[in-house]
Design a protein around this motif. Sequence first.
Motif, PDB file in Angstrom:
ATOM      1  N   SER A  52      42.879  -7.465  31.476  1.00  0.00           N
ATOM      2  CA  SER A  52      42.335  -6.414  30.620  1.00  0.00           C
ATOM      3  C   SER A  52      41.981  -6.990  29.255  1.00  0.00           C
ATOM      4  O   SER A  52      42.318  -8.128  28.926  1.00  0.00           O
ATOM      5  CB  SER A  52      43.354  -5.277  30.464  1.00  0.00           C
ATOM      6  N   ILE A  53      41.297  -6.180  28.455  1.00  0.00           N
ATOM      7  CA  ILE A  53      40.927  -6.571  27.096  1.00  0.00           C
ATOM      8  C   ILE A  53      41.427  -5.499  26.132  1.00  0.00           C
ATOM      9  O   ILE A  53      41.733  -4.382  26.532  1.00  0.00           O
ATOM     10  CB  ILE A  53      39.394  -6.755  26.940  1.00  0.00           C
ATOM     11  N   GLY A  54      41.494  -5.855  24.841  1.00  0.00           N
ATOM     12  CA  GLY A  54      41.893  -4.875  23.838  1.00  0.00           C
ATOM     13  C   GLY A  54      43.355  -4.984  23.461  1.00  0.00           C
ATOM     14  O   GLY A  54      44.175  -5.545  24.189  1.00  0.00           O
ATOM     15  N   SER A  55      43.681  -4.407  22.322  1.00  0.00           N
ATOM     16  CA  SER A  55      45.054  -4.473  21.818  1.00  0.00           C
ATOM     17  C   SER A  55      45.940  -3.460  22.529  1.00  0.00           C
ATOM     18  O   SER A  55      45.464  -2.431  23.035  1.00  0.00           O
ATOM     19  CB  SER A  55      45.063  -4.189  20.315  1.00  0.00           C
ATOM     20  N   GLN A  56      47.247  -3.736  22.535  1.00  0.00           N
ATOM     21  CA  GLN A  56      48.193  -2.804  23.144  1.00  0.00           C
ATOM     22  C   GLN A  56      48.202  -1.485  22.394  1.00  0.00           C
ATOM     23  O   GLN A  56      48.363  -0.415  22.992  1.00  0.00           O
ATOM     24  CB  GLN A  56      49.597  -3.411  23.172  1.00  0.00           C
ATOM     25  N   GLU A  57      47.993  -1.543  21.070  1.00  0.00           N
ATOM     26  CA  GLU A  57      47.945  -0.320  20.270  1.00  0.00           C
ATOM     27  C   GLU A  57      46.813   0.595  20.744  1.00  0.00           C
ATOM     28  O   GLU A  57      47.000   1.811  20.907  1.00  0.00           O
ATOM     29  CB  GLU A  57      47.744  -0.670  18.793  1.00  0.00           C
ATOM     30  N   ASP A  58      45.634   0.007  20.987  1.00  0.00           N
ATOM     31  CA  ASP A  58      44.509   0.812  21.471  1.00  0.00           C
ATOM     32  C   ASP A  58      44.788   1.362  22.865  1.00  0.00           C
ATOM     33  O   ASP A  58      44.426   2.509  23.180  1.00  0.00           O
ATOM     34  CB  ASP A  58      43.226  -0.024  21.473  1.00  0.00           C
ATOM     35  N   TRP A  59      45.406   0.556  23.717  1.00  0.00           N
ATOM     36  CA  TRP A  59      45.743   1.027  25.067  1.00  0.00           C
ATOM     37  C   TRP A  59      46.740   2.182  24.995  1.00  0.00           C
ATOM     38  O   TRP A  59      46.611   3.159  25.741  1.00  0.00           O
ATOM     39  CB  TRP A  59      46.295  -0.117  25.907  1.00  0.00           C
ATOM     40  N   ASP A  60      47.709   2.078  24.115  1.00  0.00           N
ATOM     41  CA  ASP A  60      48.691   3.153  23.975  1.00  0.00           C
ATOM     42  C   ASP A  60      48.023   4.429  23.465  1.00  0.00           C
ATOM     43  O   ASP A  60      48.315   5.532  23.957  1.00  0.00           O
ATOM     44  CB  ASP A  60      49.801   2.729  23.005  1.00  0.00           C
ATOM     45  N   ARG A  61      47.125   4.303  22.503  1.00  0.00           N
ATOM     46  CA  ARG A  61      46.411   5.473  21.973  1.00  0.00           C
ATOM     47  C   ARG A  61      45.582   6.136  23.075  1.00  0.00           C
ATOM     48  O   ARG A  61      45.568   7.373  23.201  1.00  0.00           O
ATOM     49  CB  ARG A  61      45.497   5.067  20.823  1.00  0.00           C
ATOM     50  N   ALA A  62      44.887   5.311  23.852  1.00  0.00           N
ATOM     51  CA  ALA A  62      44.029   5.851  24.914  1.00  0.00           C
ATOM     52  C   ALA A  62      44.864   6.529  26.001  1.00  0.00           C
ATOM     53  O   ALA A  62      44.532   7.623  26.479  1.00  0.00           O
ATOM     54  CB  ALA A  62      43.180   4.729  25.514  1.00  0.00           C
TER      55      ALA A  62
END
Length: 655
Positions: free
Chosen positions: A428-438
């Motif tokens: 996957s791509i992107g930060s864990q923070e963004d994944w958690d928000r999504a």
Amino acid sequence: MRLDVDGVEVEAESGATFAEVLGQALSKKRMKQVVAARACGRVHDLTASVPECALSDGGVAPVLESEPDGLEVIRHSAAHLMAEAVKNLFPEAKVTIGPAIESGFYYDFDYHRPFTPEDLEAIEAEMVRLAGRDEPFECRVMPREEAERLFREQGEDYKLEIMRDLGEESFSVYSQGGFTDLCRGPHVPSSGRIKAFKLLSTGGAYWRGDENNRMLSRIYGTAYANPKDLKKHLQRLEEAAKRDHRKLGRQLDLFSFHDEIGAGMVLWHPKGALVRTILEDFERKEHLKRGYKIVQGPLILKRDLWEKSGHYDNYRENMYFTEIEEQEYGIKPMNCLSHMLVYRSRIRSYRDLPVRLFELGQVHRHEKSGVLHGLTRVRQFTQDDAHILCRPDQLQDEILGVITFVTDVMRLFGFEFEAELSTRPEKSIGSQEDWDRATDALKSALEAGGYDYGVNEGDGAFYGPKIDILIKDALDRRWQCATCQCDFTLPERFDLTYVGEDGERHRPVMLHRVILGSLERFLGVLIEHCSGKFPTWLAPVQAKILTVTDDQAEYAAQVERRLGAAGVRVEADLRNEKLGYKVREAQLEKVPFMLVIGDKEMEEGGVNVRLRGGENLGLKSVEEAVGLIRDDAAEPFKRGGMSYSFEACPNEPAD
């Protein structure tokens, strides 16, 4: 030690087996239904010793033969029993892998020829004989050298390759009767517990799914806890065979596949293309009503864009590439890149959001030939694809809007559905923070809407988590069609912004979503769901005029023109054939309305209305017949609270 065993506290000695401790807590009748045990978060053989972790981690519970985990144990054991039978009958066959699957099991063999239906009968008979011997399934843990020596002596090269790839220092093997297999288990205590099974079909499969490897012979089967459940399953399979969309596609002259074109490419015939056109028109209108803007992007885009989006690194094996003037292009597997460029084409204000961009976009994905299956798994297909770019404070309402859209459409087609939340995969791509928000946004929307949902860990898209909608068809099968994916990452990579109330640039959130998904896949599912009997509003031919003799031909042509002018999709069968034959043919073509014209109908200026289910509504005027067809077409829309417009569809002029 004192253990909680299915809610009962029992005393057990160190080294006691699961069968021993369960036997203290359960009645003899209940123990007969137990095929394995659950402890410490996994399923174990009944003959295994209870681990110490069971003292502090929930104790021990039985796994019954009728529950999903129990059925998986039975089916996995049946696969081993089948492999034993194959080795007895075909000693030269080499065994590879044989897992349990959703509704049964399979085993792949390396044999010099494909297995025949006669072979399956013989193998199944041998399985019955072996099950009757009630041989125990015995597990041993072997050091690497000993396990390698065992399978080398047996000539089982595939097992040696598996062990090399696993790279472990010891391996578990299971034996029953004269057969030994490399396996993690668990299995039923003995082969006599495999009471109800059936071998279903044969096929081919590349070793490890790689087209560069050797083609193997696969045998599919199924197993259940008892003969009654097996019989029900076989009846469902028989019904599924009658509803097979590939068979009905030929029968109804909707579509075809041709080797000359290429695997996984659909050729739509006039009636099938008309069904698609009606469905696409419906989708365009529904999207426009719900605030979407229609866009269209190119079929190929430069490789640089696919690299920027992350598709090149994370999805390349599913894509096709070509070269133009020494520049590499990727044939699009999805439509999001073009939609982001449309959004980025001008400055957006916070007042402009949400921006909802919709495209019936044709995409191509490289699917392995072994998984291609009619319309439900193809290489070229059209998605009802949309991308919603919104402010973070709009996100929950937009997700709920997507789910409501899905609910309305699935109700129209008579589908029940389930929701499933899929989380971040390893690749996957992107930060864990963004994944958690999504992920939190999707969860919050589901909970705010009162939707029940399951969680599918690690099955999200590479750029964001998603809600998958699994629709349930008439045979109680689940199909994934609609999805809504929440993405904070690609707007960052493509520098998508909007100007906020504060005059500063802000980053929007993007939702990737489809309602029907692949139109090909959806139509394949729908054909099987309704057994080819399209709802009247979607049927390529809504009414068929059937004459009794040649004397009614001229009047029938007049009726055909009147129905066509009223927007009914109509055909006339003026052949000099018996009426019963014409009616039967129209029923096989699944035409909703049959309008019979004999001398009486011609004299009275009407038609005799029959339905495809066999009901005869009697003599009706042409206007009444049109009204019946209109009402039947509009009924699903009224039931779902949606509007329906019955538009004229030009017919070929009658001779």
